[in-house]
Design a protein around this motif. Structure first.
Motif, PDB file in Angstrom:
ATOM      1  N   VAL A 112       0.837  -1.202   0.000  1.00  0.00           N
ATOM      2  CA  VAL A 112       0.000   0.000   0.000  1.00  0.00           C
ATOM      3  C   VAL A 112       0.869   1.249   0.000  1.00  0.00           C
ATOM      4  CG1 VAL A 112      -1.698   1.325   1.327  1.00  0.00           C
ATOM      5  CG2 VAL A 112      -1.936  -1.158   1.129  1.00  0.00           C
ATOM      6  N   VAL A 113       1.954   1.227   0.777  1.00  0.00           N
ATOM      7  CA  VAL A 113       2.891   2.353   0.811  1.00  0.00           C
ATOM      8  C   VAL A 113       3.459   2.614  -0.580  1.00  0.00           C
ATOM      9  CG1 VAL A 113       5.208   3.029   1.593  1.00  0.00           C
ATOM     10  CG2 VAL A 113       3.516   2.208   3.247  1.00  0.00           C
ATOM     11  N   ALA A 114       3.826   1.543  -1.286  1.00  0.00           N
ATOM     12  CA  ALA A 114       4.370   1.708  -2.638  1.00  0.00           C
ATOM     13  C   ALA A 114       3.349   2.360  -3.564  1.00  0.00           C
ATOM     14  CB  ALA A 114       4.803   0.349  -3.193  1.00  0.00           C
ATOM     15  N   LEU A 115       2.081   1.964  -3.449  1.00  0.00           N
ATOM     16  CA  LEU A 115       1.031   2.557  -4.283  1.00  0.00           C
ATOM     17  C   LEU A 115       0.850   4.040  -3.965  1.00  0.00           C
ATOM     18  CD1 LEU A 115      -1.695  -0.252  -4.246  1.00  0.00           C
ATOM     19  CD2 LEU A 115       0.022   0.223  -6.004  1.00  0.00           C
ATOM     20  N   LEU A 116       0.930   4.391  -2.681  1.00  0.00           N
ATOM     21  CA  LEU A 116       0.782   5.794  -2.291  1.00  0.00           C
ATOM     22  C   LEU A 116       1.937   6.639  -2.802  1.00  0.00           C
ATOM     23  CD1 LEU A 116      -0.567   5.468   1.363  1.00  0.00           C
ATOM     24  CD2 LEU A 116      -1.832   6.154  -0.683  1.00  0.00           C
ATOM     25  N   ILE A 117       3.144   6.099  -2.723  1.00  0.00           N
ATOM     26  CA  ILE A 117       4.306   6.829  -3.240  1.00  0.00           C
ATOM     27  C   ILE A 117       4.128   7.091  -4.729  1.00  0.00           C
ATOM     28  CG2 ILE A 117       6.788   6.702  -3.714  1.00  0.00           C
ATOM     29  CD1 ILE A 117       7.107   5.112  -1.165  1.00  0.00           C
ATOM     30  N   PHE A 118       3.633   6.080  -5.448  1.00  0.00           N
ATOM     31  CA  PHE A 118       3.445   6.220  -6.891  1.00  0.00           C
ATOM     32  C   PHE A 118       2.366   7.258  -7.206  1.00  0.00           C
ATOM     33  CE2 PHE A 118       1.541   5.230 -10.951  1.00  0.00           C
ATOM     34  CZ  PHE A 118       2.622   4.936 -11.759  1.00  0.00           C
ATOM     35  N   ALA A 119       1.193   7.118  -6.549  1.00  0.00           N
ATOM     36  CA  ALA A 119       0.045   7.954  -6.897  1.00  0.00           C
ATOM     37  C   ALA A 119       0.138   9.351  -6.303  1.00  0.00           C
ATOM     38  CB  ALA A 119      -1.245   7.268  -6.453  1.00  0.00           C
ATOM     39  N   LEU A 120       0.323   9.434  -4.976  1.00  0.00           N
ATOM     40  CA  LEU A 120       0.307  10.733  -4.306  1.00  0.00           C
ATOM     41  C   LEU A 120       1.652  11.437  -4.341  1.00  0.00           C
ATOM     42  CD1 LEU A 120      -1.870   9.908  -1.152  1.00  0.00           C
ATOM     43  CD2 LEU A 120      -2.580  10.816  -3.369  1.00  0.00           C
ATOM     44  N   GLY A 121       2.710  10.673  -4.477  1.00  0.00           N
ATOM     45  CA  GLY A 121       4.031  11.294  -4.536  1.00  0.00           C
ATOM     46  C   GLY A 121       4.499  11.526  -5.957  1.00  0.00           C
ATOM     47  N   GLY A 122       4.717  10.438  -6.684  1.00  0.00           N
ATOM     48  CA  GLY A 122       5.282  10.544  -8.023  1.00  0.00           C
ATOM     49  C   GLY A 122       4.373  11.198  -9.043  1.00  0.00           C
ATOM     50  N   ALA A 123       3.156  10.680  -9.191  1.00  0.00           N
ATOM     51  CA  ALA A 123       2.260  11.191 -10.229  1.00  0.00           C
ATOM     52  C   ALA A 123       1.888  12.650 -10.001  1.00  0.00           C
ATOM     53  CB  ALA A 123       0.999  10.332 -10.288  1.00  0.00           C
ATOM     54  N   VAL A 124       1.561  13.004  -8.760  1.00  0.00           N
ATOM     55  CA  VAL A 124       1.207  14.400  -8.459  1.00  0.00           C
ATOM     56  C   VAL A 124       2.394  15.325  -8.696  1.00  0.00           C
ATOM     57  CG1 VAL A 124       0.540  15.980  -6.609  1.00  0.00           C
ATOM     58  CG2 VAL A 124      -0.619  13.783  -6.839  1.00  0.00           C
ATOM     59  N   SER A 125       3.577  14.871  -8.344  1.00  0.00           N
ATOM     60  CA  SER A 125       4.773  15.698  -8.528  1.00  0.00           C
ATOM     61  C   SER A 125       5.066  15.944 -10.007  1.00  0.00           C
ATOM     62  CB  SER A 125       5.984  15.033  -7.866  1.00  0.00           C
ATOM     63  OG  SER A 125       5.791  14.911  -6.472  1.00  0.00           O
ATOM     64  N   VAL A 126       4.918  14.904 -10.827  1.00  0.00           N
ATOM     65  CA  VAL A 126       5.143  15.072 -12.263  1.00  0.00           C
ATOM     66  C   VAL A 126       4.114  16.032 -12.847  1.00  0.00           C
ATOM     67  CG1 VAL A 126       5.067  13.889 -14.491  1.00  0.00           C
ATOM     68  CG2 VAL A 126       6.266  12.840 -12.573  1.00  0.00           C
ATOM     69  N   TYR A 127       2.861  15.865 -12.454  1.00  0.00           N
ATOM     70  CA  TYR A 127       1.808  16.766 -12.939  1.00  0.00           C
ATOM     71  C   TYR A 127       2.095  18.211 -12.555  1.00  0.00           C
ATOM     72  CZ  TYR A 127      -2.675  19.165 -13.229  1.00  0.00           C
ATOM     73  OH  TYR A 127      -3.658  20.091 -13.513  1.00  0.00           O
ATOM     74  N   GLN A 128       2.472  18.405 -11.278  1.00  0.00           N
ATOM     75  CA  GLN A 128       2.769  19.760 -10.806  1.00  0.00           C
ATOM     76  C   GLN A 128       3.951  20.343 -11.565  1.00  0.00           C
ATOM     77  OE1 GLN A 128       1.116  21.546  -8.686  1.00  0.00           O
ATOM     78  NE2 GLN A 128       2.517  23.220  -8.196  1.00  0.00           N
ATOM     79  N   GLY A 129       4.972  19.514 -11.811  1.00  0.00           N
ATOM     80  CA  GLY A 129       6.155  19.993 -12.517  1.00  0.00           C
ATOM     81  C   GLY A 129       5.857  20.387 -13.951  1.00  0.00           C
ATOM     82  N   VAL A 130       5.105  19.537 -14.660  1.00  0.00           N
ATOM     83  CA  VAL A 130       4.757  19.844 -16.052  1.00  0.00           C
ATOM     84  C   VAL A 130       3.928  21.123 -16.121  1.00  0.00           C
ATOM     85  CG1 VAL A 130       3.452  19.048 -18.054  1.00  0.00           C
ATOM     86  CG2 VAL A 130       4.910  17.449 -16.800  1.00  0.00           C
ATOM     87  N   HIS A 131       3.009  21.274 -15.182  1.00  0.00           N
ATOM     88  CA  HIS A 131       2.179  22.488 -15.150  1.00  0.00           C
ATOM     89  C   HIS A 131       3.048  23.732 -14.974  1.00  0.00           C
ATOM     90  CE1 HIS A 131      -1.203  25.145 -14.306  1.00  0.00           C
ATOM     91  NE2 HIS A 131      -0.601  25.517 -13.181  1.00  0.00           N
ATOM     92  N   LYS A 132       4.037  23.641 -14.107  1.00  0.00           N
ATOM     93  CA  LYS A 132       4.908  24.804 -13.861  1.00  0.00           C
ATOM     94  C   LYS A 132       5.872  25.068 -15.016  1.00  0.00           C
ATOM     95  CE  LYS A 132       3.831  26.449  -9.764  1.00  0.00           C
ATOM     96  NZ  LYS A 132       3.937  27.808  -9.269  1.00  0.00           N
ATOM     97  N   ILE A 133       6.219  24.006 -15.749  1.00  0.00           N
ATOM     98  CA  ILE A 133       7.070  24.210 -16.921  1.00  0.00           C
ATOM     99  C   ILE A 133       6.289  24.959 -18.002  1.00  0.00           C
ATOM    100  CG2 ILE A 133       8.258  23.040 -18.828  1.00  0.00           C
ATOM    101  CD1 ILE A 133       9.010  20.843 -16.861  1.00  0.00           C
TER     102      ILE A 133
END
Length: 315
Positions: free
Chosen positions: A86-107
């Motif tokens: 479950v921790v791995a899924l949270l890192i992927f969804a709430l950590g990785g995916a959100v971070s990539v989305y936020q980064g692309v938006h700011k770029i």
């Protein structure tokens, strides 16, 4: 019943990470609000996810330490693997995916960073706290791995409460470096740098999540003990004069500190039924001497088709 898994070291690692990430997350959110840094907001989200992850790992450790019951005769050790997945899924969804989305938006729509020195101050403080948590996990990991090379020991580790924290803290330290580069680039006039750092942090978290998910998936589906343990069990049994042939040695991790072992062998023809029973008792002690995590042993005579089950000393 078998004794509960020894998790004092694991608890220490997780609690240290929980305390550090909780303080760091709050500080990063304040810095992101004051400066408008996308990379800092990403780092704040990262630390928040890590904080929640430590809570889930503590829950997993608590549930895994429960004694065996009628519905779970081999104990609950594998619950830790479930919560780690479950921790791995949270890192992927709430950590990785959100971070990539936020980064692309700011770029695509970069915004200037105000008061960059606040971000650098927070990054410095976060590095101190994350470094302390990482050292706690690293010391515990070193006691487990011995002389085994790092990456081999990491893949061979059966305790996700330690290697998950080690990877999270390692990713956090690298993420702080990326965040610092993003803030520095943005402050120097490269408006896209902050978003690029955020996206890079997200990719890093996704890679960590994939590794954790794969390792815990393997443990959840009945991963065997290490080949070294299996081979050593085979050797000590084959060396006993009462054994003619060791047919197979099957194993499965019931938790980080518990291994189930099943052995099929052929005894010497001249042994009586009583001698075979005595041998089965002796083999339990021999096998446990190979690795203290082997808590349950089943010895089966291939010829007599007789099975002898033995469990740990506290059973």
């Amino acid at each position: 019943m078998a004794s509960a898994p020894k998790t004092s070291g694991s608890h220490r690692v997780v609690l240290a990470a929980l305390a550090g990430n909780l303080a760091i997350a709050a500080t990063k959110f304040v810095a992101a609000f004051l400066t408008g840094s996308s990379a800092m907001l990403t780092e704040a989200i990262h630390s928040s996810v890590d904080t929640g992850n430590q809570g889930l790992l503590l829950l997993g450790l608590a549930r895994a330490s429960r004694p065996p019951s009628q519905t779970h005769p081999f104990g609950y050790g594998m619950e830790l693997y479930f919560w780690s997945f479950v921790v791995a899924l949270l890192i992927f969804a709430l950590g990785g995916a959100v971070s990539v989305y936020q980064g692309v938006h700011k770029i695509l729509a970069p915004e200037p960073i105000d008061q960059a020195w606040i971000n650098f101050l927070v990054i410095g403080l976060a590095a101190v706290f994350e470094g302390g948590s990482f050292l706690v996990a690293w010391r515990e990991f070193k006691t487990v791995r011995g002389d085994t090379p790092f990456f081999r020991a990491l893949k061979g580790s059966k305790d996700p409460s330690i290697f998950a924290v080690l990877l999270e803290d390692g990713a956090a330290l690298l993420g702080l470096v990326l965040a610092a580069l993003g803030v520095a680039g943005s402050a120097a006039g490269l408006a896209w740098a902050d978003g690029a750092a955020s996206a890079a942090i997200g990719v890093l978290l996704i890679l960590v999540a994939i590794f954790l998910a794969n390792e815990t998936r393997s443990l959840l589906t009945g991963e065997a003990a290490s080949p070294r343990i299996v081979e050593n069990v085979r050797k000590v049994l084959a060396a006993d004069p009462r054994v003619e042939t060791v047919t197979e040695v099957l194993s499965m991790h019931l938790g980080p500190s518990e291994i189930l072992l099943g052995v099929t062998l052929d005894f010497q023809d001249q042994l009586t039924a009583v001698e075979i029973e005595d041998a089965a008792d002796d083999f339990h002690a021999l096998i446990q001497g190979v690795d203290r995590r082997i808590t349950r042993v089943f010895v089966r005579s291939g010829r007599a088709r007789a099975a002898y089950a033995r469990s740990g000393p506290n059973t």
